[in-house]
Design a protein around this motif. Structure first.
Motif, PDB file in Angstrom:
ATOM      1  N   ALA A  48      -5.268  88.797 -73.376  1.00 61.29           N
ATOM      2  CA  ALA A  48      -6.313  89.670 -73.922  1.00 61.29           C
ATOM      3  C   ALA A  48      -5.914  91.133 -73.805  1.00 61.29           C
ATOM      4  O   ALA A  48      -6.080  91.917 -74.746  1.00 61.29           O
ATOM      5  N   GLU A  49      -5.373  91.525 -72.637  1.00 61.33           N
ATOM      6  CA  GLU A  49      -4.962  92.921 -72.462  1.00 61.33           C
ATOM      7  C   GLU A  49      -3.816  93.284 -73.401  1.00 61.33           C
ATOM      8  O   GLU A  49      -3.762  94.406 -73.929  1.00 61.33           O
ATOM      9  N   ALA A  50      -2.913  92.343 -73.626  1.00 58.18           N
ATOM     10  CA  ALA A  50      -1.774  92.608 -74.503  1.00 58.18           C
ATOM     11  C   ALA A  50      -2.180  92.653 -75.964  1.00 58.18           C
ATOM     12  O   ALA A  50      -1.410  93.149 -76.807  1.00 58.18           O
ATOM     13  N   GLY A  51      -3.375  92.155 -76.286  1.00 56.77           N
ATOM     14  CA  GLY A  51      -3.808  92.129 -77.684  1.00 56.77           C
ATOM     15  C   GLY A  51      -2.967  91.182 -78.520  1.00 56.77           C
ATOM     16  O   GLY A  51      -2.770  91.401 -79.713  1.00 56.77           O
ATOM     17  N   THR A  52      -2.493  90.116 -77.885  1.00 56.48           N
ATOM     18  CA  THR A  52      -1.600  89.165 -78.534  1.00 56.48           C
ATOM     19  C   THR A  52      -2.271  87.811 -78.644  1.00 56.48           C
ATOM     20  O   THR A  52      -2.831  87.305 -77.671  1.00 56.48           O
ATOM     21  N   GLY A  53      -2.237  87.227 -79.822  1.00 58.09           N
ATOM     22  CA  GLY A  53      -2.728  85.875 -80.001  1.00 58.09           C
ATOM     23  C   GLY A  53      -1.673  84.879 -79.564  1.00 58.09           C
ATOM     24  O   GLY A  53      -0.472  85.167 -79.611  1.00 58.09           O
ATOM     25  N   PHE A  54      -2.103  83.711 -79.149  1.00 55.54           N
ATOM     26  CA  PHE A  54      -1.135  82.717 -78.697  1.00 55.54           C
ATOM     27  C   PHE A  54      -0.157  82.335 -79.811  1.00 55.54           C
ATOM     28  O   PHE A  54       1.003  82.040 -79.551  1.00 55.54           O
ATOM     29  N   ALA A  55      -0.623  82.375 -81.049  1.00 54.73           N
ATOM     30  CA  ALA A  55       0.249  82.036 -82.174  1.00 54.73           C
ATOM     31  C   ALA A  55       1.334  83.087 -82.393  1.00 54.73           C
ATOM     32  O   ALA A  55       2.313  82.824 -83.093  1.00 54.73           O
ATOM     33  N   ASP A  56       1.153  84.281 -81.793  1.00 55.22           N
ATOM     34  CA  ASP A  56       2.144  85.342 -81.954  1.00 55.22           C
ATOM     35  C   ASP A  56       3.306  85.232 -80.981  1.00 55.22           C
ATOM     36  O   ASP A  56       4.287  85.971 -81.106  1.00 55.22           O
ATOM     37  N   LEU A  57       3.191  84.340 -80.014  1.00 61.69           N
ATOM     38  CA  LEU A  57       4.257  84.193 -79.030  1.00 61.69           C
ATOM     39  C   LEU A  57       5.484  83.533 -79.659  1.00 61.69           C
ATOM     40  O   LEU A  57       5.361  82.614 -80.473  1.00 61.69           O
ATOM     41  N   ASP A  58       6.664  84.006 -79.248  1.00 58.24           N
ATOM     42  CA  ASP A  58       7.913  83.414 -79.727  1.00 58.24           C
ATOM     43  C   ASP A  58       8.477  82.394 -78.753  1.00 58.24           C
ATOM     44  O   ASP A  58       9.130  81.440 -79.163  1.00 58.24           O
ATOM     45  N   ARG A  59       8.245  82.614 -77.467  1.00 57.84           N
ATOM     46  CA  ARG A  59       8.703  81.654 -76.466  1.00 57.84           C
ATOM     47  C   ARG A  59       7.937  81.848 -75.174  1.00 57.84           C
ATOM     48  O   ARG A  59       7.289  82.875 -74.967  1.00 57.84           O
ATOM     49  N   ILE A  60       8.036  80.856 -74.317  1.00 58.62           N
ATOM     50  CA  ILE A  60       7.379  80.870 -73.013  1.00 58.62           C
ATOM     51  C   ILE A  60       8.456  80.703 -71.952  1.00 58.62           C
ATOM     52  O   ILE A  60       9.356  79.861 -72.095  1.00 58.62           O
ATOM     53  N   GLY A  61       8.394  81.517 -70.913  1.00 55.92           N
ATOM     54  CA  GLY A  61       9.350  81.422 -69.819  1.00 55.92           C
ATOM     55  C   GLY A  61       8.658  81.032 -68.535  1.00 55.92           C
ATOM     56  O   GLY A  61       7.516  81.448 -68.277  1.00 55.92           O
ATOM     57  N   VAL A  62       9.333  80.221 -67.715  1.00 51.09           N
ATOM     58  CA  VAL A  62       8.731  79.759 -66.467  1.00 51.09           C
ATOM     59  C   VAL A  62       9.825  79.583 -65.423  1.00 51.09           C
ATOM     60  O   VAL A  62      10.947  79.179 -65.744  1.00 51.09           O
ATOM     61  N   THR A  63       9.510  79.909 -64.181  1.00 49.70           N
ATOM     62  CA  THR A  63      10.465  79.689 -63.093  1.00 49.70           C
ATOM     63  C   THR A  63      10.521  78.201 -62.758  1.00 49.70           C
ATOM     64  O   THR A  63       9.503  77.512 -62.742  1.00 49.70           O
ATOM     65  N   THR A  64      11.726  77.724 -62.474  1.00 48.36           N
ATOM     66  CA  THR A  64      11.943  76.294 -62.257  1.00 48.36           C
ATOM     67  C   THR A  64      12.262  75.946 -60.809  1.00 48.36           C
ATOM     68  O   THR A  64      12.578  74.805 -60.498  1.00 48.36           O
ATOM     69  N   GLY A  65      12.209  76.938 -59.915  1.00 48.62           N
ATOM     70  CA  GLY A  65      12.522  76.674 -58.529  1.00 48.62           C
ATOM     71  C   GLY A  65      13.944  77.068 -58.197  1.00 48.62           C
ATOM     72  O   GLY A  65      14.665  77.582 -59.053  1.00 48.62           O
ATOM     73  N   PRO A  66      14.318  76.858 -56.946  1.00 49.98           N
ATOM     74  CA  PRO A  66      13.562  76.170 -55.892  1.00 49.98           C
ATOM     75  C   PRO A  66      12.344  76.973 -55.447  1.00 49.98           C
ATOM     76  O   PRO A  66      12.254  78.172 -55.699  1.00 49.98           O
ATOM     77  N   GLY A  67      11.419  76.258 -54.808  1.00 50.28           N
ATOM     78  CA  GLY A  67      10.206  76.916 -54.353  1.00 50.28           C
ATOM     79  C   GLY A  67       9.223  75.903 -53.816  1.00 50.28           C
ATOM     80  O   GLY A  67       9.588  74.781 -53.454  1.00 50.28           O
ATOM     81  N   SER A  68       7.966  76.295 -53.789  1.00 52.36           N
ATOM     82  CA  SER A  68       6.898  75.428 -53.320  1.00 52.36           C
ATOM     83  C   SER A  68       6.761  74.225 -54.252  1.00 52.36           C
ATOM     84  O   SER A  68       6.676  74.381 -55.468  1.00 52.36           O
ATOM     85  N   PHE A  69       6.723  73.027 -53.692  1.00 45.17           N
ATOM     86  CA  PHE A  69       6.660  71.823 -54.517  1.00 45.17           C
ATOM     87  C   PHE A  69       5.430  71.842 -55.418  1.00 45.17           C
ATOM     88  O   PHE A  69       5.526  71.616 -56.633  1.00 45.17           O
ATOM     89  N   THR A  70       4.261  72.155 -54.858  1.00 48.40           N
ATOM     90  CA  THR A  70       3.032  72.139 -55.640  1.00 48.40           C
ATOM     91  C   THR A  70       2.983  73.301 -56.623  1.00 48.40           C
ATOM     92  O   THR A  70       2.694  73.120 -57.813  1.00 48.40           O
ATOM     93  N   GLY A  71       3.256  74.519 -56.144  1.00 51.05           N
ATOM     94  CA  GLY A  71       3.213  75.675 -57.016  1.00 51.05           C
ATOM     95  C   GLY A  71       4.183  75.564 -58.177  1.00 51.05           C
ATOM     96  O   GLY A  71       3.872  75.945 -59.314  1.00 51.05           O
ATOM     97  N   LEU A  72       5.352  75.035 -57.901  1.00 46.72           N
ATOM     98  CA  LEU A  72       6.363  74.866 -58.924  1.00 46.72           C
ATOM     99  C   LEU A  72       5.873  73.942 -60.031  1.00 46.72           C
ATOM    100  O   LEU A  72       5.997  74.239 -61.235  1.00 46.72           O
ATOM    101  N   ARG A  73       5.280  72.828 -59.656  1.00 49.29           N
ATOM    102  CA  ARG A  73       4.790  71.866 -60.638  1.00 49.29           C
ATOM    103  C   ARG A  73       3.619  72.419 -61.429  1.00 49.29           C
ATOM    104  O   ARG A  73       3.469  72.108 -62.625  1.00 49.29           O
ATOM    105  N   VAL A  74       2.796  73.255 -60.814  1.00 48.07           N
ATOM    106  CA  VAL A  74       1.674  73.874 -61.524  1.00 48.07           C
ATOM    107  C   VAL A  74       2.198  74.736 -62.676  1.00 48.07           C
ATOM    108  O   VAL A  74       1.744  74.627 -63.821  1.00 48.07           O
TER     109      VAL A  74
END
Length: 227
Positions: A48-74
């Motif tokens: 909302a703050e970025a003023g960007t619609g989800f359809a305007d996104l080109d890609r999604i990035g996410v950390t894959t670990g290592p890290g917390s087992f639960t947080g990582l899966r979330v």
């Protein structure tokens, strides 16, 4: 390129929207648990703050670990769900690589760098670089083994991550940067530069989880212990 960035692998919960390397909105708070309750709200607020619609996104990035087992899966489940719904590529970024990139304006610092995450039980998750080139894959190391690796890197090494203070004594001439997680700026650079098919959003576990499967089904009698 417009990107939604998600990080819940360590003790931060972060959702950010970037246009290339320009931050349009960032939501990030320290937390050791509860990522699943906060992440969706952070994403909604950042978009909302970025003023960007989800359809305007080109890609999604996410950390894959290592890290917390639960947080990582979330974070991974959330990112993959969004990617499937929007039909957008989801790029996975190593938490250790993102930590190393967090201390340099572009890529990994040119000197010796050790990205270290406190894995508890006398261990760290670690990856080492020299001259911007990784010296092997990410590993789970005892503190003693990590000390040996740091000593081999020589003086002037930069230690970054929650495991850095644990090993500061092994690099007395080095720099210690105790980050709770990667910076959004570093994630944006890595996600923008990644080739999606070569950077899948798959969890990186360097150690088996503490929880173990049950040895019997509910209602099944216990096996007597023989003397």
């Amino acid at each position: 390129m417009r990107m939604l960035l998600i990080d819940s692998a360590l003790s931060l919960c972060t959702a950010a929207v970037f246009a290339d390397e320009t931050a349009l909105a960032v939501r990030s708070e320290p937390m050791f648990k509860g990522h699943q309750e906060r992440l969706a709200g952070f994403v909604r607020e950042a978009m909302a703050e970025a003023g960007t619609g989800f359809a305007d996104l080109d890609r999604i990035g996410v950390t894959t670990g290592p890290g917390s087992f639960t947080g990582l899966r979330v974070g991974l489940a959330f990112a993959q769900g969004f990617g499937a719904a929007l039909e957008r590529p989801v790029v996975g970024i190593s938490t250790l690589d993102a930590l190393a990139a967090s201390i340099a304006p572009d890529g990994v610092a040119p000197g010796a760098v050790a990205a270290l995450i406190d894995a508890r039980r006398g261990q760290v998750y670690a990856r080492f670089w020299r001259g911007g080139v990784a010296e092997g894959p990410a590993e789970a190391l005892s503190l003693e083994a990590a000390t040996t690796r740091l000593t081999a890197l020589g003086p002037g090494v930069t230690l970054v991550g929650s495991g850095a203070p644990l090993l500061a004594g092994a690099a007395p001439l080095g720099i210690v940067v105790d980050l709770p997680g990667p910076t959004p700026e570093a994630l944006a650079r890595l996600v923008a530069a990644a080739v999606p098919r070569l950077s899948p959003p798959e969890p990186q576990y360097l150690r088996a989880p503490d929880a173990t499967p049950p040895t019997r089904l509910p209602g099944q009698p216990r096996i007597p212990v023989r003397p």
